[in-house]
Design a protein around this motif. Structure first.
Motif, mmCIF file in Angstrom:
data_model
loop_
_atom_site.group_PDB
_atom_site.id
_atom_site.type_symbol
_atom_site.label_atom_id
_atom_site.label_comp_id
_atom_site.label_asym_id
_atom_site.label_seq_id
_atom_site.Cartn_x
_atom_site.Cartn_y
_atom_site.Cartn_z
ATOM 1 N N SER A 514 0.812 -1.216 0.000
ATOM 2 C CA SER A 514 0.000 0.000 0.000
ATOM 3 C C SER A 514 0.847 1.268 0.000
ATOM 4 C CB SER A 514 -0.927 -0.002 1.229
ATOM 5 O OG SER A 514 -0.173 -0.005 2.431
ATOM 6 N N TRP A 515 2.111 1.178 0.415
ATOM 7 C CA TRP A 515 2.977 2.351 0.445
ATOM 8 C C TRP A 515 3.568 2.668 -0.934
ATOM 9 C CZ3 TRP A 515 3.589 5.585 4.525
ATOM 10 C CH2 TRP A 515 3.140 5.138 5.773
ATOM 11 N N ALA A 516 3.420 1.758 -1.871
ATOM 12 C CA ALA A 516 4.044 1.949 -3.179
ATOM 13 C C ALA A 516 3.318 3.001 -3.997
ATOM 14 C CB ALA A 516 4.087 0.629 -3.933
ATOM 15 N N GLU A 517 4.066 3.715 -4.825
ATOM 16 C CA GLU A 517 3.460 4.671 -5.753
ATOM 17 C C GLU A 517 2.829 3.930 -6.926
ATOM 18 O OE1 GLU A 517 4.856 8.196 -8.862
ATOM 19 O OE2 GLU A 517 6.214 7.575 -7.252
ATOM 20 N N ARG A 518 3.410 2.782 -7.279
ATOM 21 C CA ARG A 518 2.921 2.004 -8.411
ATOM 22 C C ARG A 518 2.933 0.521 -8.017
ATOM 23 N NH1 ARG A 518 5.742 4.035 -13.681
ATOM 24 N NH2 ARG A 518 4.731 5.927 -12.884
ATOM 25 N N GLN A 519 1.943 -0.239 -8.493
ATOM 26 C CA GLN A 519 1.837 -1.645 -8.113
ATOM 27 C C GLN A 519 1.589 -2.505 -9.353
ATOM 28 O OE1 GLN A 519 -0.889 -2.418 -4.916
ATOM 29 N NE2 GLN A 519 -0.781 -4.649 -5.119
ATOM 30 N N TYR A 520 2.329 -3.620 -9.436
ATOM 31 C CA TYR A 520 2.152 -4.591 -10.513
ATOM 32 C C TYR A 520 1.753 -5.929 -9.898
ATOM 33 C CZ TYR A 520 4.225 -1.522 -14.016
ATOM 34 O OH TYR A 520 4.472 -0.484 -14.874
ATOM 35 N N VAL A 521 0.834 -6.614 -10.582
ATOM 36 C CA VAL A 521 0.348 -7.899 -10.105
ATOM 37 C C VAL A 521 0.771 -8.982 -11.085
ATOM 38 C CG1 VAL A 521 -1.682 -9.283 -9.522
ATOM 39 C CG2 VAL A 521 -1.630 -6.836 -8.964
ATOM 40 N N VAL A 522 1.378 -10.030 -10.544
ATOM 41 C CA VAL A 522 1.758 -11.195 -11.343
ATOM 42 C C VAL A 522 0.725 -12.283 -11.063
ATOM 43 C CG1 VAL A 522 3.580 -12.867 -11.845
ATOM 44 C CG2 VAL A 522 4.189 -10.557 -11.107
ATOM 45 N N SER A 523 0.078 -12.771 -12.106
ATOM 46 C CA SER A 523 -0.981 -13.759 -11.888
ATOM 47 C C SER A 523 -0.999 -14.789 -13.001
ATOM 48 C CB SER A 523 -2.349 -13.063 -11.814
ATOM 49 O OG SER A 523 -2.591 -12.327 -13.001
ATOM 50 N N LYS A 524 -1.546 -15.944 -12.678
ATOM 51 C CA LYS A 524 -1.705 -17.018 -13.661
ATOM 52 C C LYS A 524 -3.099 -16.937 -14.271
ATOM 53 C CE LYS A 524 1.449 -20.462 -11.693
ATOM 54 N NZ LYS A 524 1.559 -21.825 -11.118
ATOM 55 N N GLU A 525 -3.144 -17.091 -15.590
ATOM 56 C CA GLU A 525 -4.427 -17.091 -16.279
ATOM 57 C C GLU A 525 -4.504 -18.327 -17.165
ATOM 58 O OE1 GLU A 525 -4.896 -13.483 -18.409
ATOM 59 O OE2 GLU A 525 -4.952 -12.209 -16.617
ATOM 60 N N THR A 526 -5.638 -18.993 -17.095
ATOM 61 C CA THR A 526 -5.834 -20.229 -17.859
ATOM 62 C C THR A 526 -6.797 -19.968 -18.999
ATOM 63 O OG1 THR A 526 -5.471 -21.549 -15.877
ATOM 64 C CG2 THR A 526 -6.528 -22.627 -17.745
ATOM 65 N N GLY A 527 -6.395 -20.344 -20.196
ATOM 66 C CA GLY A 527 -7.238 -20.164 -21.373
ATOM 67 C C GLY A 527 -7.188 -21.397 -22.255
ATOM 68 N N LYS A 528 -7.639 -21.244 -23.488
ATOM 69 C CA LYS A 528 -7.669 -22.368 -24.424
ATOM 70 C C LYS A 528 -6.269 -22.892 -24.727
ATOM 71 C CE LYS A 528 -11.916 -20.886 -26.767
ATOM 72 N NZ LYS A 528 -12.515 -20.491 -28.069
ATOM 73 N N GLU A 529 -5.302 -21.981 -24.692
ATOM 74 C CA GLU A 529 -3.932 -22.375 -25.027
ATOM 75 C C GLU A 529 -3.133 -22.801 -23.808
ATOM 76 O OE1 GLU A 529 -2.163 -19.188 -27.109
ATOM 77 O OE2 GLU A 529 -3.536 -19.278 -28.820
ATOM 78 N N GLY A 530 -3.804 -22.920 -22.661
ATOM 79 C CA GLY A 530 -3.118 -23.370 -21.458
ATOM 80 C C GLY A 530 -2.972 -22.247 -20.449
ATOM 81 N N THR A 531 -2.098 -22.465 -19.483
ATOM 82 C CA THR A 531 -1.890 -21.520 -18.393
ATOM 83 C C THR A 531 -0.696 -20.614 -18.691
ATOM 84 O OG1 THR A 531 -2.774 -23.095 -16.788
ATOM 85 C CG2 THR A 531 -1.447 -21.284 -15.927
ATOM 86 N N HIS A 532 -0.916 -19.320 -18.554
ATOM 87 C CA HIS A 532 0.141 -18.350 -18.789
ATOM 88 C C HIS A 532 0.201 -17.384 -17.614
ATOM 89 C CE1 HIS A 532 0.745 -19.577 -22.986
ATOM 90 N NE2 HIS A 532 -0.574 -19.712 -23.034
ATOM 91 N N THR A 533 1.370 -16.836 -17.417
ATOM 92 C CA THR A 533 1.562 -15.839 -16.365
ATOM 93 C C THR A 533 1.583 -14.454 -16.989
ATOM 94 O OG1 THR A 533 2.793 -17.352 -14.937
ATOM 95 C CG2 THR A 533 3.142 -14.996 -14.585
ATOM 96 N N THR A 534 0.814 -13.552 -16.396
ATOM 97 C CA THR A 534 0.746 -12.173 -16.902
ATOM 98 C C THR A 534 1.241 -11.210 -15.824
ATOM 99 O OG1 THR A 534 -1.531 -11.858 -16.133
ATOM 100 C CG2 THR A 534 -1.225 -12.731 -18.362
#
Length: 573
Positions: A514-534
């Motif tokens: 919460s103290w950060a000026e900017r925040q990035y989220v790393v997450s796994k997403e599953t689709g037709k082509e399989g699981t990818h990290t975004t």
């Protein structure tokens, strides 16, 4: 400052780009989502060991690039210029590719460079604090640099360095005289013999050419005399009794000039007369020179003596030339070298006295430097220990010990003391060197405390060349084992460090993110082509939902309200 980090085919991440804030940026996401790949990308461009296992499945290579902004007066510019690396206003580009098979490739601003150079440049830009990373001040040399920067002892160090350099120079000269005495005597004998031989011949610059010209004239004297006399006979027959009454060229030209000037008709006769008159003057000069030459060439000289002298001079030129000027220069240098090579007892004794005097002077200045380091070590230890109490490490302490050396080997290029950073993780535990006495999270928080103290020291004196000023700090595992109020305080201190430096923190704590000026989220997403990290930046309502997820694992009304409150309160006054 890191302006952009881009990576492709690194672990589970096909591609990602992040643009960190100038101050603090948080990297969050669920466990196992792939946050570590962003750190691996930074390690890659920092010259870390290539690991082909991190290349994404099915890809040929993993690639990462960091773009850094440099100030106009950044000392790194001089280092890059020396290495032939151009840096323009677009920034400094560091990239690295790691193939699935084969060797990695390091690139600086489009130019392939050794991995070591990439690492050297990155070390001036990035500091990674994590369990698998070498601590920035783990080595004795780094610890001494840190203390000196904190102490702001530039004048004391410069004074010591000057004294030590003089002492070292005399020691080297004395060692050379003592350890190479036999070979030096032989060299001195050779130089003396050579000097004596040159002095015996006593050449002067240009003498060889003069003698060779003289010899040539003597050897061709008859031919020269005959040729000159015949030429003079044609040009000025009046010089020879046998040609009495005959007109010379000069007289004939004079007659022609007089005839032309006697013409009073229209035409350029006067101009032609002047040209003939000029030609006559030139011929008179040639006649004069030939006459002098004839007189000089009549002096024969001793040809044997001249050839002997030429032989002696040629020998000198072959040994110490190629010219006599070179021979004379070599002799002058040799006379100076002989003085140094003559290791007389008086000379050795004089150098030994000079060495002892300079050693005492360097030790005295070393003591002044050691006192400045000791005072700084005590102040830094106390300040760090206060910080540790606020970082959920109550009872832990850092002791910075400056130990003066004694005996013959007390003095070296660093001073007269040894410096150790000893860490005690909890009361009753043994004090051990940093890196051997703490977990990854404890080490990260200890480094945060040190960097905060260094930043405070730099802020007190803007002229200080503090080692940590303007760096990009990466913190991993800094929140391990921390929660509650301690987590809030940890975030506050990271944000405080980010006032003067760029901070990127990988965290699972909402109180830190919460103290950060900017925040990035790393997450796994599953689709037709399989699981990818975004990897995506979150802001506004999306960031509130991410903080709520980190708080409660859900987006309930209560957790969302708590997230908004946390973000609102996470501001440095």
């Amino acid at each position: 400052m890191l302006e952009e980090l881009e990576l492709r085919d690194l672990g589970p991440i096909d591609s990602a780009t992040i643009t960190p804030a100038p101050s603090m940026t948080a990297i969050t996401g669920e466990t196992g989502a792939g946050k570590s790949m962003l750190l691996n990308a930074l390690r890659m461009i920092s010259g870390g060991t290539a690991d082909a296992s991190r290349v994404a499945s099915g890809a040929d290579q993993a690639w990462a690039q960091g773009i850094f902004a440099l100030g106009e007066r950044d000392p790194l510019r001089a280092m890059l210029a020396e290495a032939g690396i151009p840096v323009d206003d677009d920034g400094l580009f560091l990239s690295r590719s790691v193939p699935a098979k084969g060797r990695s490739r390091s690139v600086l601003c489009g130019k392939s460079v050794p991995r070591s150079l990439l690492g050297e440049v990155a070390s001036n830009l990035i500091t990674i604090h994590g369990q698998t990373d070498q601590l920035r001040i783990a080595s004795v040399a780094r610890q001494r640099e840190f203390i000196d920067a904190y102490a702001r002892d530039d004048k004391a160090r410069e004074s010591f360095n000057q004294s030590y350099e003089k002492y070292r120079s005399v020691c080297e000269r004395l060692r050379r005289l003592q350890t190479q005495e036999s070979s030096m005597r032989q060299q001195a004998d050779y130089l003396r013999d050579s000097i004596a031989r040159i002095d015996h011949v006593d050449p002067h610059d240009g003498e060889l050419e003069e003698l060779m010209d003289q010899r040539d004239r003597i050897e061709h004297a008859e031919q020269i005399t005959s040729g000159v006399e015949h030429a003079l006979a044609y040009l000025d027959a009046s010089q020879f009794e046998s040609a009495e009454g005959a007109a010379g060229v000069g007289q004939l030209i004079a007659g022609a000039v007089q005839s032309l000037r006697g013409i009073h008709a229209v035409g350029d006769y006067e101009q032609l007369a002047e040209r003939l008159e000029s030609a006559g003057a030139e011929i008179d000069d040639v006649v004069f020179s030939l006459s002098r030459s004839l007189d000089a060439d009549g002096e024969t000289g001793n040809l044997d003596s001249i050839n002997g002298r030429i032989h002696d001079l040629n020998e000198l030129a072959q040994r110490w030339g190629p010219t006599l000027a070179d021979v004379l220069q070599w002799r002058d240098r040799a006379k100076i070298d002989v003085e140094d090579l003559d290791a007389s007892p008086e000379q050795l004794h004089s150098l030994e006295q000079e060495r002892d005097r300079l050693r005492d002077e360097a030790i005295a200045r070393g003591r002044a430097l050691s006192k400045a380091r000791t005072d700084a070590a005590n102040a830094l230890s106390a300040q760090v220990n206060r910080e540790l109490g606020q970082l959920a490490m109550s009872g832990a302490k850092l002791d910075i010990v400056v130990t003066p050396r004694n005996g013959e080997g007390m003095l070296d290029a660093t001073g007269i003391d040894d410096i150790e950073f000893l860490f005690t993780p909890f009361p009753g535990s043994a004090s051990l060197p940093m890196g051997k006495s703490a977990s990854g999270g404890e080490l990260s928080r200890l480094m945060l405390a040190l960097e905060l103290c260094a930043a405070d020291s730099s802020q007190e004196s803007d002229s200080s060349q503090n080692a940590s000023a303007g760096m990009t700090f990466i913190f991993d595992e800094v929140d391990a084992g921390v929660g509650g109020k301690a987590a809030v305080e940890l975030g506050r201190r990271l944000a405080k460090l980010a006032r003067r430096n760029q901070v990127i923190v990988v965290t699972h704590l909402p109180q830190v993110a919460s103290w950060a000026e900017r925040q990035y989220v790393v997450s796994k997403e599953t689709g037709k082509e399989g699981t990818h990290t975004t990897v995506r930046e979150v802001s506004g309502g999306e960031r509130v939902r991410e903080i709520a997820r980190m708080l409660a694992g859900s987006e309930s009304k209560t957790s969302l309200e708590h997230a908004r409150e946390l973000l609102h309160e996470s501001e440095i006054e």
